[in-house]
Scaffold this motif. Structure first.
Motif, PDB file in Angstrom:
ATOM      1  N   ASP A  28       1.075  -0.936  -0.024  1.00  0.00           N
ATOM      2  CA  ASP A  28      -0.143   0.059   0.438  1.00  0.00           C
ATOM      3  C   ASP A  28       1.179   1.188   0.336  1.00  0.00           C
ATOM      4  N   GLY A  29       2.303   0.933   0.045  1.00  0.00           N
ATOM      5  CA  GLY A  29       3.099   2.776   0.106  1.00  0.00           C
ATOM      6  C   GLY A  29       3.694   3.083   1.410  1.00  0.00           C
ATOM      7  N   HIS A  30       2.933   2.400   2.799  1.00  0.00           N
ATOM      8  CA  HIS A  30       3.183   2.341   3.569  1.00  0.00           C
ATOM      9  C   HIS A  30       3.406   1.506   4.627  1.00  0.00           C
ATOM     10  N   GLY A  31       3.883   0.829   4.673  1.00  0.00           N
ATOM     11  CA  GLY A  31       4.650  -0.942   6.134  1.00  0.00           C
ATOM     12  C   GLY A  31       2.995  -1.846   5.373  1.00  0.00           C
ATOM     13  N   LEU A  32       2.345  -1.516   4.823  1.00  0.00           N
ATOM     14  CA  LEU A  32       1.231  -2.605   5.001  1.00  0.00           C
ATOM     15  C   LEU A  32       1.410  -3.936   3.480  1.00  0.00           C
ATOM     16  N   MET A  33       1.558  -4.704   3.931  1.00  0.00           N
ATOM     17  CA  MET A  33       1.499  -5.914   2.659  1.00  0.00           C
ATOM     18  C   MET A  33       0.656  -7.118   2.321  1.00  0.00           C
ATOM     19  N   LEU A  34       0.195  -7.429   1.324  1.00  0.00           N
ATOM     20  CA  LEU A  34      -1.424  -8.303   1.362  1.00  0.00           C
ATOM     21  C   LEU A  34      -0.597  -9.350   0.561  1.00  0.00           C
ATOM     22  N   ARG A  35      -0.285 -10.473   0.853  1.00  0.00           N
ATOM     23  CA  ARG A  35       0.326 -11.762   0.169  1.00  0.00           C
ATOM     24  C   ARG A  35      -0.475 -12.437   0.040  1.00  0.00           C
ATOM     25  N   ILE A  36      -0.251 -13.262  -1.304  1.00  0.00           N
ATOM     26  CA  ILE A  36      -1.223 -13.950  -1.968  1.00  0.00           C
ATOM     27  C   ILE A  36      -0.579 -15.514  -2.375  1.00  0.00           C
ATOM     28  N   ASN A  37      -0.579 -16.261  -1.193  1.00  0.00           N
ATOM     29  CA  ASN A  37       0.140 -17.629  -1.773  1.00  0.00           C
ATOM     30  C   ASN A  37      -1.247 -18.462  -2.693  1.00  0.00           C
ATOM     31  N   ALA A  38      -0.122 -19.141  -3.858  1.00  0.00           N
ATOM     32  CA  ALA A  38      -0.626 -19.935  -4.502  1.00  0.00           C
ATOM     33  C   ALA A  38      -1.956 -21.088  -4.256  1.00  0.00           C
TER      34      ALA A  38
END
Length: 43
Positions: A28-38
């Motif tokens: 998101d540009g401010h340290g948050l991340m979404l990870r989508i696994n296989a």
């Protein structure tokens, strides 16, 4: 003097998170991340 809370420039919305299906990392540009696994699970 009041401090303004800045909204992230590229914040992820609920609709965007629901629509994302491709595995990878989304920031998101401010340290948050979404990870989508296989497998399709989201963290």
């Amino acid at each position: 003097m009041e401090k303004r809370i800045r909204k992230p420039r590229h914040s992820l919305t609920v609709r965007q998170v629901d629509a994302l299906k491709a595995p990878g990392k989304y920031y998101d540009g401010h340290g948050l991340m979404l990870r989508i696994n296989a497998s399709g699970s989201k963290q």
